[in-house]
Scaffold this motif. Structure first.
Motif, PDB file in Angstrom:
ATOM      1  N   LEU A 110      16.495  -3.470  13.227  1.00  0.00           N
ATOM      2  CA  LEU A 110      16.902  -4.581  12.356  1.00  0.00           C
ATOM      3  C   LEU A 110      18.179  -5.230  12.855  1.00  0.00           C
ATOM      4  O   LEU A 110      18.306  -6.457  12.875  1.00  0.00           O
TER       5      LEU A 110
ATOM      6  N   LEU B 269      12.165  -0.780  -4.545  1.00  0.00           N
ATOM      7  CA  LEU B 269      12.327   0.250  -3.510  1.00  0.00           C
ATOM      8  C   LEU B 269      12.983   1.486  -4.116  1.00  0.00           C
ATOM      9  O   LEU B 269      13.682   1.385  -5.124  1.00  0.00           O
ATOM     10  N   PRO B 270      12.777   2.638  -3.489  1.00  0.00           N
ATOM     11  CA  PRO B 270      13.369   3.860  -4.062  1.00  0.00           C
ATOM     12  C   PRO B 270      14.882   3.917  -3.873  1.00  0.00           C
ATOM     13  O   PRO B 270      15.407   3.433  -2.874  1.00  0.00           O
TER      14      PRO B 270
ATOM     15  N   LEU C  78       5.060   4.208   2.429  1.00  0.00           N
ATOM     16  CA  LEU C  78       6.147   4.814   1.657  1.00  0.00           C
ATOM     17  C   LEU C  78       7.292   5.258   2.568  1.00  0.00           C
ATOM     18  O   LEU C  78       8.446   5.273   2.154  1.00  0.00           O
TER      19      LEU C  78
ATOM     20  N   LEU D 143       8.276   3.584   5.212  1.00  0.00           N
ATOM     21  CA  LEU D 143       9.069   2.380   5.444  1.00  0.00           C
ATOM     22  C   LEU D 143       9.878   2.029   4.193  1.00  0.00           C
ATOM     23  O   LEU D 143      11.050   1.652   4.287  1.00  0.00           O
ATOM     24  N   ALA D 144       9.244   2.203   3.037  1.00  0.00           N
ATOM     25  CA  ALA D 144       9.961   1.906   1.788  1.00  0.00           C
ATOM     26  C   ALA D 144      11.168   2.823   1.614  1.00  0.00           C
ATOM     27  O   ALA D 144      12.208   2.404   1.109  1.00  0.00           O
TER      28      ALA D 144
ATOM     29  N   ILE E 276      13.927   1.707   4.497  1.00  0.00           N
ATOM     30  CA  ILE E 276      14.337   0.317   4.730  1.00  0.00           C
ATOM     31  C   ILE E 276      15.728   0.009   4.147  1.00  0.00           C
ATOM     32  O   ILE E 276      16.536  -0.662   4.803  1.00  0.00           O
TER      33      ILE E 276
ATOM     34  N   LEU F  69      18.808  -0.926   6.407  1.00  0.00           N
ATOM     35  CA  LEU F  69      19.413  -2.257   6.266  1.00  0.00           C
ATOM     36  C   LEU F  69      20.929  -2.167   6.102  1.00  0.00           C
ATOM     37  O   LEU F  69      21.673  -2.972   6.665  1.00  0.00           O
TER      38      LEU F  69
ATOM     39  N   VAL G 297       8.469  -5.180   2.527  1.00  0.00           N
ATOM     40  CA  VAL G 297       8.209  -3.751   2.693  1.00  0.00           C
ATOM     41  C   VAL G 297       7.657  -3.161   1.407  1.00  0.00           C
ATOM     42  O   VAL G 297       6.698  -2.400   1.411  1.00  0.00           O
TER      43      VAL G 297
ATOM     44  N   SER H   5       4.110  -1.518   1.187  1.00  0.00           N
ATOM     45  CA  SER H   5       3.973  -0.092   0.853  1.00  0.00           C
ATOM     46  C   SER H   5       3.272   0.098  -0.483  1.00  0.00           C
ATOM     47  O   SER H   5       2.928   1.204  -0.858  1.00  0.00           O
TER      48      SER H   5
ATOM     49  N   CYS I 270       4.437  -0.196  -3.365  1.00  0.00           N
ATOM     50  CA  CYS I 270       5.204   0.596  -4.318  1.00  0.00           C
ATOM     51  C   CYS I 270       5.897  -0.265  -5.336  1.00  0.00           C
ATOM     52  O   CYS I 270       6.305  -1.371  -5.071  1.00  0.00           O
TER      53      CYS I 270
ATOM     54  N   GLY J 293       8.944   0.482  -8.153  1.00  0.00           N
ATOM     55  CA  GLY J 293       9.887   1.526  -8.492  1.00  0.00           C
ATOM     56  C   GLY J 293      10.088   2.465  -7.331  1.00  0.00           C
ATOM     57  O   GLY J 293      10.365   3.640  -7.496  1.00  0.00           O
ATOM     58  N   GLY J 294       9.931   1.926  -6.151  1.00  0.00           N
ATOM     59  CA  GLY J 294      10.256   2.693  -4.976  1.00  0.00           C
ATOM     60  C   GLY J 294       9.288   3.793  -4.655  1.00  0.00           C
ATOM     61  O   GLY J 294       9.652   4.868  -4.241  1.00  0.00           O
ATOM     62  N   GLY J 295       8.043   3.529  -4.793  1.00  0.00           N
ATOM     63  CA  GLY J 295       7.084   4.534  -4.416  1.00  0.00           C
ATOM     64  C   GLY J 295       6.947   5.636  -5.442  1.00  0.00           C
ATOM     65  O   GLY J 295       6.393   6.683  -5.177  1.00  0.00           O
ATOM     66  N   ASN J 296       7.453   5.402  -6.610  1.00  0.00           N
ATOM     67  CA  ASN J 296       7.359   6.421  -7.651  1.00  0.00           C
ATOM     68  C   ASN J 296       6.152   6.107  -8.507  1.00  0.00           C
ATOM     69  O   ASN J 296       5.609   5.024  -8.473  1.00  0.00           O
TER      70      ASN J 296
ATOM     71  N   GLN K  53      13.170   7.187 -10.742  1.00  0.00           N
ATOM     72  CA  GLN K  53      12.689   8.231  -9.829  1.00  0.00           C
ATOM     73  C   GLN K  53      12.913   9.636 -10.373  1.00  0.00           C
ATOM     74  O   GLN K  53      12.318  10.583  -9.874  1.00  0.00           O
TER      75      GLN K  53
END
Lengths: 313, 502
Positions: free
Chosen positions: A108, A161-162, A175, A177-178, A181, A185, B17, B21, B23, B25-28, B239
């Motif tokens: 990036l 994103l998480p 997931l 990449l999520a 990222i 960044l 992204v 993906s 997702c 909530g961030g893949g939750n 999460q």
């Protein structure tokens, strides 16, 4: 060539022994009461002595080192005192986390820096001034602040994103990449400043050279001149900065891992040192020194192959 | 402008992204499924082996193993592996009636022989041996286990409701695999495929558990996150369902989505006046000096002003949620005039100086300790000690007095024993009167134990071996999909958690 390689490999092996032994001695000398720290403040002295015996910490330092060394030669780096996890498995699971963040961050950084640097060099004027302001600003903006802002915006506010955790690439590429990222960044934005300025500076120099005027006089389009010719020539110093940034990003990963609760190599190394987790610390040391030895050996091989004189040295 | 553009690029990238993906909530899981609980703890479980757990996350440990007894939210004992228990008349023999038809996760039976084997193994376990040092023998006798003691020990039964009393499959006790993959009979079994040691532990419900109906969650995910900011972010982003938060972050948790609350007191923050023979600090040998130190702290003010919500005023060594602690005894615990008089009587009217160790453990309390003691003419010099060497420096008898935090176990007799051992008694001092009092606690019938512990409380208030300042607690946040009941004492598996009602 064989003698040359044997000498280099021999020197590498000696280095591994020396560095690991010194690391062992330094840790031992730090006199961290590992068993007491594991068992806690209320533990009776008899319990502490029991655990020390179980961990082999009651043995002389040379006996402990020999025990570690012989096990390491057999591929067993021991278990962490504090998590009981095999050190080799722990490192194998944590390195991909850090490498994922750093590699994606570098990619990036490279893309964003090139876009900004080229744009600034070509357009100049107010855009150039703004870039220099941004350069200064992102240099002074702490990684941790940037991380917190990113988490708030994308994880808490937008919830796209998480905020924490890591998913492996093999488990789910999307997931994965999520999960990398945002930290990537944060690393990238922090590093963009220096690299974009370098790209811009080198490109401005290149664009002022005679061959560029010649290309223009021959009617080549400006994008072609900039991207195909000038940028390629400007890449060398920028790549030097990029390689330094890569190391910096690797070093910054500890903070990023903390903010995003990533089970990475930086956190593992830091914890092992702070806690006096000898098996973990020795595993990290061994890995680092082997990495240096192997890379140097590969460079020596390449040099020896390219330049026969180097084989004599 | 470029800054905006950079962030703009970043925004496009992350949204792309997130979309790619798939997702939210961030893949939750977008909304917390009621059969899955996701919580965080701050420290890694150091070993799952019987006799080896010594700190870190007990939620996983006490979920995968059954203990001989259980304790409820109020800290009271309940049956578990032992359906019933009884002491001999002289309190030196404990007989346990073992619950029938229980199985370990490997299918082997949980019987008296297995319980005896685990206890015998724990007697040499580095984290449990000293808790069982009054045990002289453990024998299986039919469906009973008989434990013989060298002397009455009031802390034994409470200990068997915690990590000392976990029971593992006999074949697994010495197995190296058990340190990461225990074979217990608990309500949950470790999901090794989904677990990353040191980072996240996932447990699946053991449907064959004798008390399976009491455990509403099919899956429990425990994440190790030492950083409170990361925990807070994870809860806010959906999460995590539960975690400890800082008091100043409480306002971030909207009541429409989260509940916040205060844990039961978890630790005693106090000055341990360890050098009672005056080896390092001669003045501390005088009982009047120790009393003066204890009288120097305005505990109510400290609780109000120092990290509000985290400190509770206390001048007693016992857990304020326990039976022994007496609120009435707080009256008169702050009296600087009397403290100065006592120092005058002891011959130290001009005061004296002492050195105390400083590390991250003490930082938050240093200014209040310094100023409170300065008010009675005692000067504190803080000496920086690396946190990993803090215990060692105290045990090396380098300091006559130090600030420490002791984690309450939830059982007063156990606390008395533990807060006078290890680093809490570096000079290895005791007194016949104290020995008599603790022996009396051990020998007392359940009805008389409260009075015996009251005598111990009075002893500490008079002798001031310890000058308590605060009962430390903390804040938590929990998703409104769940209910959390604060527990007295150390972790209690996942039993404090339940789906929200309605």
């Amino acid at each position: 060539m064989v003698v040359f390689l044997a000498k280099r490999a021999g020197a590498g092996i000696v280095l591994v022994f020396v560095v690991t032994f010194l690391a062992f001695l330094l840790t031992y000398g730090a006199d961290i009461p590992v068993a007491r720290n594991i068992l806690g403040p209320s533990a009776a002295e008899s319990d502490v002595a029991l655990l020390e015996a179980r961990l082999g910490l009651d043995q002389p330092v040379l006996v402990q080192y020999w025990s570690w060394l012989t096990s390491a030669f057999g591929g067993d780096l021991g278990r962490s005192y504090f998590t009981s996890e095999p050190v080799s498995a722990a490192m194998a699971s944590r390195l991909p986390v850090t490498m994922s963040v750093v590699v994606v961050g570098c990619a990036l950084m490279l893309v964003i820096s090139c876009v900004l640097g080229v744009w600034s060099a070509v357009r100049g004027g107010w855009l150039d001034t703004v870039l220099q302001w941004v350069t200064t600003l992102t240099y002074v903006l702490p990684t941790i602040v940037l991380g917190i802002v990113m988490v708030f915006v994308f994880a808490i506010w937008l919830r796209v994103l998480p905020a924490i955790g890591y998913t492996s690439l093999t488990e789910s590429p999307g997931l994965w990449l999520a999960s990398v990222i945002l930290p990537a960044l944060v690393l990238a934005i922090h590093g963009v400043a220096g690299l974009a300025a370098q790209v811009r500076g080198s490109l401005v120099d290149e664009l002022g050279k005679e061959y560029v005027r010649t290309l223009r006089s021959r009617g080549l389009s400006e994008p072609s001149i900039v991207l195909k010719h000038a940028l390629r020539n400007a890449a060398s110093p920028a790549l030097t900065v990029f390689s330094i940034q890569f190391i910096t990003l690797f070093g910054s990963s500890l903070f990023i891992e903390k903010i995003f609760a990533l089970p990475g190599y930086g956190t593992y190394t830091y914890n092992s040192v702070v806690q006096g987790d000898l098996p973990a610390m020795m595993g990290v040391t061994l890995f680092s020194v082997l990495l240096v030895v192997v890379i140097n050996l590969l460079v020596d091989i390449a040099n020896g192959w390219v330049n026969p004189k180097a084989r004599v040295a | 402008m470029h800054h905006v553009r950079t962030f703009g690029t970043a925004a496009i990238l992350v949204v792309a992204v997130a979309t790619a993906s798939g997702c939210s909530g961030g893949g939750n899981t977008p909304a917390t499924a009621p059969d899955r609980l996701r919580i965080s703890v701050t420290t890694t479980p150091n070993s799952f082996q019987v006799g080896a757990w010594s700190g870190g996350d007990a939620v996983t440990y006490l979920s995968m193993y059954d203990t001989i007894f259980l304790r409820n939210a109020n800290g009271e004992l309940e049956p578990s592996i032992a359906e019933e228990w009884s002491y001999s008349e002289d309190n030196t023999q404990l007989t346990l009636d073992i619950r029938p038809d229980m199985e370990f996760s490997d299918g082997s039976p949980v019987d008296a022989a297995a319980v005896a084997a685990s206890l015998e193994f724990a007697r040499s376990g580095p984290a449990t041996a000293s808790n069982l040092d009054n045990v002289t023998s453990v024998e299986a006798d039919g469906e009973q286990v008989v434990i013989d003691l060298s002397q009455p020990d009031a802390s034994l039964v409470p200990a068997l409701a915690g990590v000392v009393g976990v029971v593992g499959a006999p074949d697994s006790l010495e197995s190296e695999d058990a340190v990461l993959n225990p074979v217990g009979s608990g309500a949950y079994v470790l999901d090794t495929a989904a677990t990353t040691a040191g980072s996240v532990y996932v447990m699946q419900k053991n449907e064959d558990h004798w008390n399976a109906d009491s455990y509403p969650f099919d899956t429990v995910e425990v994440r190790i996150i030492p950083d409170p900011a990361a925990v807070q972010n994870a809860i806010l982003s959906g999460q995590l369902d539960f975690g400890a938060i800082t008091a100043d972050a409480e306002t971030q948790f909207s009541p429409s989505q989260f509940s916040t609350g205060t844990f039961a007191p978890v630790a005693l923050g106090a000055l341990w006046i360890a050098d009672r023979e005056g080896t390092v600090v001669p003045q501390l040998a005088d009982e009047r000096v120790r009393q003066a130190i204890a009288l120097a702290f305005d505990r109510e003010q400290i609780a109000t002003n120092l990290d509000p919500g985290r400190n509770n005023a206390t001048n007693q060594i016992f857990n304020p949620d326990g039976d022994t602690w007496d609120e009435g005894l707080l009256d008169g615990s702050y009296d600087p005039d009397r403290a100065r008089e006592l120092l005058e009587e002891a011959g130290y009217g001009d005061g004296f100086a002492l050195t105390m160790p400083s590390s991250v453990i003490t930082t938050a309390y240093e200014s209040v300790i310094t100023s409170s003691l300065a008010d009675i003419a005692i000067t504190v010099n803080w000496e920086t000690v690396p946190v990993q060497n803090y215990y060692a420096q105290i045990l090396a008898k380098n300091y006559g007095m130090f600030f420490g935090q002791y984690g309450f176990t939830g059982f007063d007799p156990q606390d008395v024993k533990r807060m006078t051992s290890g680093i809490f008694n570096p000079f290895q001092l005791s007194e016949p009167q104290f020995q008599q009092l603790t022996t009396a606690v051990g020998a007392a019938s359940p009805d008389d134990q409260s009075d015996a512990l009251g005598d111990v409380n009075q002893f500490f208030l008079q002798q001031n071996w310890i000058a308590p300042i605060t009962a430390v607690t903390g804040k938590y946040a929990v998703s409104n999909d769940f209910k959390y009941t604060p527990q007295t004492g150390t972790a209690n598996g996942v039993r404090p958690f339940a789906p929200a009602e309605g």
